[in-house]
Design an enzyme around this catalytic site. Structure first.
Site, PDB file in Angstrom:
ATOM      1  N   GLU A  59       0.820  -1.213   0.000  1.00 13.48           N
ATOM      2  CA  GLU A  59       0.000   0.000   0.000  1.00 13.48           C
ATOM      3  C   GLU A  59       0.850   1.257   0.000  1.00 13.48           C
ATOM      4  O   GLU A  59       0.508   2.260  -0.624  1.00 13.48           O
ATOM      5  CB  GLU A  59      -0.950  -0.011   1.205  1.00 13.48           C
ATOM      6  CG  GLU A  59      -2.135  -0.934   1.051  1.00 13.48           C
ATOM      7  CD  GLU A  59      -1.763  -2.405   1.159  1.00 13.48           C
ATOM      8  OE1 GLU A  59      -0.683  -2.714   1.710  1.00 13.48           O
ATOM      9  OE2 GLU A  59      -2.541  -3.253   0.679  1.00 13.48           O
ATOM     10  N   ASP A  84      -9.010  -1.848   5.062  1.00 10.83           N
ATOM     11  CA  ASP A  84      -8.270  -2.254   6.263  1.00 10.83           C
ATOM     12  C   ASP A  84      -6.756  -2.091   6.050  1.00 10.83           C
ATOM     13  O   ASP A  84      -6.012  -1.825   6.982  1.00 10.83           O
ATOM     14  CB  ASP A  84      -8.563  -3.718   6.585  1.00 10.83           C
ATOM     15  CG  ASP A  84     -10.048  -4.018   6.611  1.00 10.83           C
ATOM     16  OD1 ASP A  84     -10.551  -4.357   7.689  1.00 10.83           O
ATOM     17  OD2 ASP A  84     -10.724  -3.881   5.554  1.00 10.83           O
ATOM     18  N   PHE A  85      -6.335  -2.280   4.791  1.00 12.35           N
ATOM     19  CA  PHE A  85      -4.891  -2.273   4.525  1.00 12.35           C
ATOM     20  C   PHE A  85      -4.353  -0.886   4.217  1.00 12.35           C
ATOM     21  O   PHE A  85      -3.180  -0.721   3.921  1.00 12.35           O
ATOM     22  CB  PHE A  85      -4.583  -3.246   3.386  1.00 12.35           C
ATOM     23  CG  PHE A  85      -5.101  -4.632   3.682  1.00 12.35           C
ATOM     24  CD1 PHE A  85      -4.758  -5.261   4.875  1.00 12.35           C
ATOM     25  CD2 PHE A  85      -5.965  -5.279   2.813  1.00 12.35           C
ATOM     26  CE1 PHE A  85      -5.257  -6.521   5.180  1.00 12.35           C
ATOM     27  CE2 PHE A  85      -6.473  -6.539   3.122  1.00 12.35           C
ATOM     28  CZ  PHE A  85      -6.115  -7.164   4.304  1.00 12.35           C
ATOM     29  N   ILE A  86      -5.204   0.098   4.311  1.00 12.42           N
ATOM     30  CA  ILE A  86      -4.764   1.465   4.020  1.00 12.42           C
ATOM     31  C   ILE A  86      -3.691   1.912   5.012  1.00 12.42           C
ATOM     32  O   ILE A  86      -2.885   2.782   4.714  1.00 12.42           O
ATOM     33  CB  ILE A  86      -5.972   2.445   4.031  1.00 12.42           C
ATOM     34  CG1 ILE A  86      -5.572   3.769   3.358  1.00 12.42           C
ATOM     35  CG2 ILE A  86      -6.481   2.672   5.445  1.00 12.42           C
ATOM     36  CD1 ILE A  86      -6.732   4.686   3.088  1.00 12.42           C
ATOM     37  N   HIS A 126     -10.886  -7.564   6.973  1.00 11.27           N
ATOM     38  CA  HIS A 126     -11.519  -7.251   5.689  1.00 11.27           C
ATOM     39  C   HIS A 126     -12.885  -6.605   5.873  1.00 11.27           C
ATOM     40  O   HIS A 126     -13.744  -6.708   5.010  1.00 11.27           O
ATOM     41  CB  HIS A 126     -11.654  -8.521   4.842  1.00 11.27           C
ATOM     42  CG  HIS A 126     -10.349  -9.133   4.471  1.00 11.27           C
ATOM     43  ND1 HIS A 126      -9.656  -9.955   5.326  1.00 11.27           N
ATOM     44  CD2 HIS A 126      -9.588  -9.003   3.356  1.00 11.27           C
ATOM     45  CE1 HIS A 126      -8.519 -10.339   4.742  1.00 11.27           C
ATOM     46  NE2 HIS A 126      -8.443  -9.767   3.543  1.00 11.27           N
TER      47      HIS A 126
END
Lengths: 323, 413
Positions: A59, A84-86, A126
Site C-alpha cells: 500500500e 483495512d490495509f490502508i 476485511h
C-alpha cells in the site's frame, strides 16, 4: 439508468477516464484480474496497461506512486483492495499527500478508493471502517457515499478535486442496493450533506453503509408515528454543519449512526459540534449508535451483534422521541 | 433576636458594584435558608441571591434600581440562631447555574458578615431547582419570560415527567402569562371610552343601511385649484372641499327635512334648523364632532370659516360644550386619509351620516360612449332604516350629487 452501487462507481470511473486522459487507475489485481470485486473489469481492455496498472501488494508503494504521479500532473485513482490495509500507506497519506500543498504549494489531485465495511462475514481484516482516522488530518477530504447516485457523482467530484480525497465505498452496498442514476457523468459537490428524508420528531445523522439501515428504521418509526428526518452526510470532510444545524434546530433531538466503532468514531466529533453550536436547541442528549469497540468478529451472528442494526436504531430513536 | 447583615456579594473578581434588580421578599417576610431573596445585576452577570440564613427579612437598606459597592450592607435578617433551618437540600442533586468558580465567590460573599459559619443549615449551595430542564426548554422559557419557578409547575410528558418542547409550547399557548410579552395594556382615556360607548349604542339603536353614490368633482377640483390661493389671501382661511360639500348638503337637507331629523319614542322630530356635525380627527388619536350651527344661514365663505374655526378649536382643545351640542346631520371626510369608501356609524340621535371620500382620478364613461379621466368621489351615507328608506336616501344622494354637479364654478367664490 438503474445501477447498483458498484456499477455507479464503475460508470464514474469510465466517464472520467474517457473524459480526461490524465486519469488513471492503479492497485492490486485491478487490471488483469478486474479487481477483487470485479469493479474494474474491462478497464484494461478499454484503456490499456498504461492507464490501468497492477501493483505489488504494498500500500505504501501504491499511495507513494499515486502521489508522485499527482505531483507530476496526472490524476491517479488508487485502490486499496480492502480499506483495512490502508494503514500500510498511512504515512504516505497523512504526512505526504495531506501536507504537500501546505508545505510546498504542490497540489496532489488524487483519489484513494477504499472498499470498506462489514456485514459479509469477512472478519477483522476485511471489514473495517477506517474513515475516522483520516478525518482528523487537515489536507484530506473524506467521502462516504451511501447510495448509487451519490457514489457516482461524488467519485466524479473527487477525481476532479485538486486535493487528495479518500473515497470510502461500502462493500456490502456494492451489489445489495441499486437505484436510478440520472445525472450520469455529473459531479456532486463535496461537502454538502443531503436531507434523505424529511421528518419532524428527531434527526438521524448517518453516512455510508448505515444509511440503508436508517432508512428502514425511519419507515418502521413512521408506523409508530415517529417522524424521523435523515441527514446523509455524504462527505465527512468537509463537514456540512449548516445542513446538520438546520435539522437539529428543527427537531431538537439527534441520533448519530455509523458502522465504524464508537470510540473515536466520527459521531463523537459530530456530537461535540452539535453540543457546541446547537446546545440551546437540544431537548435531549445527542445519542450515538455505532459498532462495538472490539475487533470485527468473523462469525456471522457475532458480526451482526457487533454492528448497528435496524432494531437498535428504532429503540434509540424511540427513547429519544419520548425523552 | 439578633439581626444579621446581608451584604452586596462580589459576583466575580473584577466586579466592584452591583445593582438591586428586584427584592423577591419584602420586609416582614419569612425567608428560609438558601431561599432566593433578591435579584442583582452586575456588569458581568445577573443573579438571584439566596438568603444566607433563615429568619425574617427585617430591613431593606438598598432599594430596587440602586447601585452600591460590593460588601455594602443591603438588608438585615432577624434570626433565631438556635433554630435550625427549615429547608433541607439534598446534597449533590442541585443544578448549579453559575460556573463553579463564580458560585464559590458568590457563596463566600453571601455569607453573613458576623457569626460566619455559625448557621446550622447544610453546606451553602446555589439552589435553583430540583428538576432537569433541557437547554432547549430553558431557551424557550427565557424567550417567553417564563421563570424557573413557573417551569417547576409545568407538568412534563417526557421520561420521569421531564418537560420537553411540546410541553412548554403547549404551556405558552395556553398561558396568559406569556401574553404580557407580546401585548401591551393601555387603559382607554375618557374620549376613547366615550367614542366606544356612543358607537356601540348607535349600532344598537339604529338599524344601519348604507347607500353609495358617485360624483364627478372635476369641475370643482379645477375651480378650487384656480381660486384657492386668491381665496386664502383675501379671507385668511382655506377654500377646501368640505365646506363646498356642506354647502350642497345644506341645500339638499332643506329639500329633505326627513333626513335632518331625530327620533323620539314613536315620533320623528324634523329639525327646522340645520346644525351640521363635522367629524374632526385629532392628531394623537381620537376624534371629536363639533357642530356648525344654523348652517342654513351660511354662505360658502361662512362655511369655510366655520370649518376652519371648529377644526382649529378641536385640535387646540378649545371647544366648549355648546360647540358639541345640537347637531342634526353629520358629515365626515375620510378622503384626506386616502379612504375611497367607508361605512360611517350614525351620530345619535341623528338619523343619517354622510361620508366624503378621497377624490380619485378614474376613467369614466362620459357623453355617451366616450371614456375620460375624471376626478371622482364616492359619497357613502349610513342612515337609520327605522325612518329613512332606501328610496329616500337614494333621492337625497341623487339630489346632493346634482347640486355638486351644478355647483357654480363660473366665478370667484
Amino acid at each position: 439508468m438503474t445501477m447498483t452501487y458498484l456499477n455507479a462507481i464503475r460508470e464514474a470511473l469510465f466517464a472520467e477516464m474517457r473524459r480526461d486522459k490524465e486519469v488513471f487507475l492503479l492497485g492490486q489485481d485491478i487490471a488483469a484480474y478486474g479487481g477483487a470485486f470485479k469493479l474494474t473489469k474491462g478497464f484494461l481492455e478499454e484503456f490499456g496497461k498504461e492507464r490501468v496498472i497492477d501493483t505489488p501488494i504494498a500500500e505504501s508503494a501504491i499511495v507513494g506512486a499515486a502521489i508522485g504521479a499527482a505531483l507530476m500532473g496526472l490524476k491517479p485513482v488508487a485502490e486499496m483492495q480492502f480499506s483495512d490495509f490502508i494503514v500500510g500507506g498511512f504515512n504516505q497519506i497523512v504526512n505526504m499527500a495531506a501536507k504537500c500543498h501546505y508545505r510546498w504549494g504542490a497540489a496532489v489531485p488524487m483519489v484513494i478508493r477504499c472498499p470498506s465495511g462489514g456485514g459479509m462475514g469477512a472478519g477483522p481484516f476485511h471489514s473495517q471502517n477506517p474513515e475516522a482516522w483520516f478525518t482528523r488530518v487537515p489536507g484530506l477530504k473524506v467521502v462516504c457515499p451511501g447510495i448509487p447516485s451519490d457514489a457516482h457523482g461524488l467519485l466524479i467530484a473527487a477525481i476532479r478535486d485538486p486535493n487528495p480525497v479518500l473515497y470510502f465505498e461500502h462493500k456490502f452496498l456494492y451489489r445489495h442496493i441499486k437505484e436510478e442514476v440520472l445525472a450520469i457523468g455529473e459531479p456532486i459537490e463535496l461537502g454538502k450533506a443531503r436531507v434523505d428524508r424529511v421528518g419532524s420528531d428527531l434527526t438521524i445523522i448517518t453516512y455510508g453503509g448505515t444509511l440503508r439501515l436508517v432508512r428502514e428504521a425511519a419507515e418502521r418509526l413512521q408506523e409508530n408515528e415517529i417522524s424521523a428526518e435523515i441527514i446523509d452526510l455524504r462527505t465527512l470532510i468537509p463537514l456540512d454543519m449548516d445542513t446538520v444545524s438546520i435539522s437539529v434546530r428543527k427537531t431538537n433531538r439527534v441520533l448519530i449512526v455509523h458502522e465504524d466503532t464508537l470510540t473515536g468514531g466520527f459521531g463523537g466529533e459530530l456530537s461535540a459540534r452539535i453540543a457546541e453550536y446547537d446546545f440551546e436547541y437540544l431537548d435531549a442528549p445527542v445519542k450515538r449508535i455505532a459498532s462495538l469497540d472490539t475487533p470485527i468478529p468473523f462469525a456471522r451472528n457475532l458480526e451482526q451483534a457487533f454492528m448497528p442494526d435496524t432494531d437498535q436504531i428504532c429503540v434509540a430513536a424511540q427513547e429519544l422521541a419520548v425523552y | 433576636m439578633p439581626r444579621e447583615d446581608m451584604i452586596m456579594p462580589q459576583l466575580g473578581e473584577s466586579v466592584a458594584e452591583g445593582t438591586i434588580l428586584k427584592w423577591l421578599k419584602k420586609v416582614g417576610d419569612n425567608v428560609a435558608y438558601d431561599e432566593m431573596i433578591l435579584e442583582i445585576s452586575t456588569d458581568k452577570i445577573d443573579s438571584e441571591i439566596p438568603a444566607p440564613i433563615a429568619g425574617v427579612l427585617a430591613e431593606i437598606l438598598v432599594e430596587e434600581g440602586d447601585t452600591v459597592p460590593v460588601r455594602t450592607v443591603i438588608a438585615r435578617i432577624e434570626t433565631d440562631i438556635s433554630q435550625p433551618s427549615s429547608v433541607s437540600i439534598p446534597v449533590g442533586e442541585d443544578q448549579c447555574v453559575l460556573p463553579e468558580s463564580k458560585v464559590d465567590t458568590l457563596l463566600n460573599d453571601v455569607a453573613i458578615s458576623e457569626n460566619k459559619g455559625e448557621h446550622t443549615g447544610p453546606p451553602l449551595q446555589s439552589k435553583r431547582t430540583q428538576r432537569f430542564f433541557s437547554p432547549l426548554v430553558k431557551r424557550i422559557a427565557k424567550e417567553n419570560n417564563i421563570s424557573l419557578e413557573e417551569l417547576e409547575n409545568i407538568s412534563g410528558s417526557g421520561v420521569g415527567g421531564r418537560i420537553n418542547r411540546q410541553d412548554i409550547e403547549k404551556y405558552i399557548a395556553s398561558s396568559s402569562a406569556s401574553s404580557g410579552e407580546v401585548t401591551k395594556v393601555v387603559p382607554m382615556d375618557s374620549m376613547r371610552k366615550t367614542i366606544a360607548k356612543h358607537m356601540v349604542a348607535s349600532k344598537k339603536i339604529s338599524p344601519h343601511v348604507m347607500s353609495v353614490h358617485e360624483v364627478d368633482m372635476s369641475a370643482i377640483v379645477a375651480w378650487r385649484e384656480q381660486w384657492k390661493d386668491h381665496f386664502y389671501k383675501k379671507h385668511g382661511f382655506k377654500l377646501t372641499y368640505t365646506p363646498i360639500v356642506l354647502h350642497c348638503v345644506v341645500q339638499a337637507l332643506k329639500e329633505f327635512p326627513w333626513i335632518n331629523a331625530s327620533i323620539q319614542g314613536d315620533n320623528v322630530i324634523e329639525h327646522r334648523n340645520i346644525h351640521l356635525s363635522m367629524a374632526v380627527a385629532l392628531k394623537d388619536g381620537g376624534l371629536i364632532v363639533p357642530v356648525i350651527k344654523n348652517a342654513q344661514h351660511k354662505n360658502l365663505i361662512n362655511l369655510c370659516q366655520s370649518v376652519q374655526e371648529l377644526s382649529e378649536k378641536s385640535r387646540n382643545k378649545k371647544l366648549v360644550m355648546s360647540d358639541l351640542e345640537g347637531g342634526t346631520f353629520t358629515v365626515t371626510n375620510a378622503g384626506v386619509f386616502g379612504t375611497i369608501m367607508g361605512y360611517p356609524i350614525i351620530n345619535q340621535p341623528q338619523v343619517a351620516i354622510l361620508a366624503m371620500n378621497a377624490i380619485v382620478k378614474r376613467p369614466v364613461v362620459v357623453d355617451g360612449d366616450a371614456i375620460a379621466i375624471r376626478s371622482m368621489m364616492y359619497f357613502n351615507m349610513s342612515y337609520d332604516h327605522r325612518i329613512v328608506d332606501g328610496m329616500m336616501a337614494g333621492r337625497f344622494l341623487q339630489r346632493l350629487c346634482q347640486l355638486i354637479a351644478e355647483f357654480d364654478v363660473s366665478g370667484e367664490p
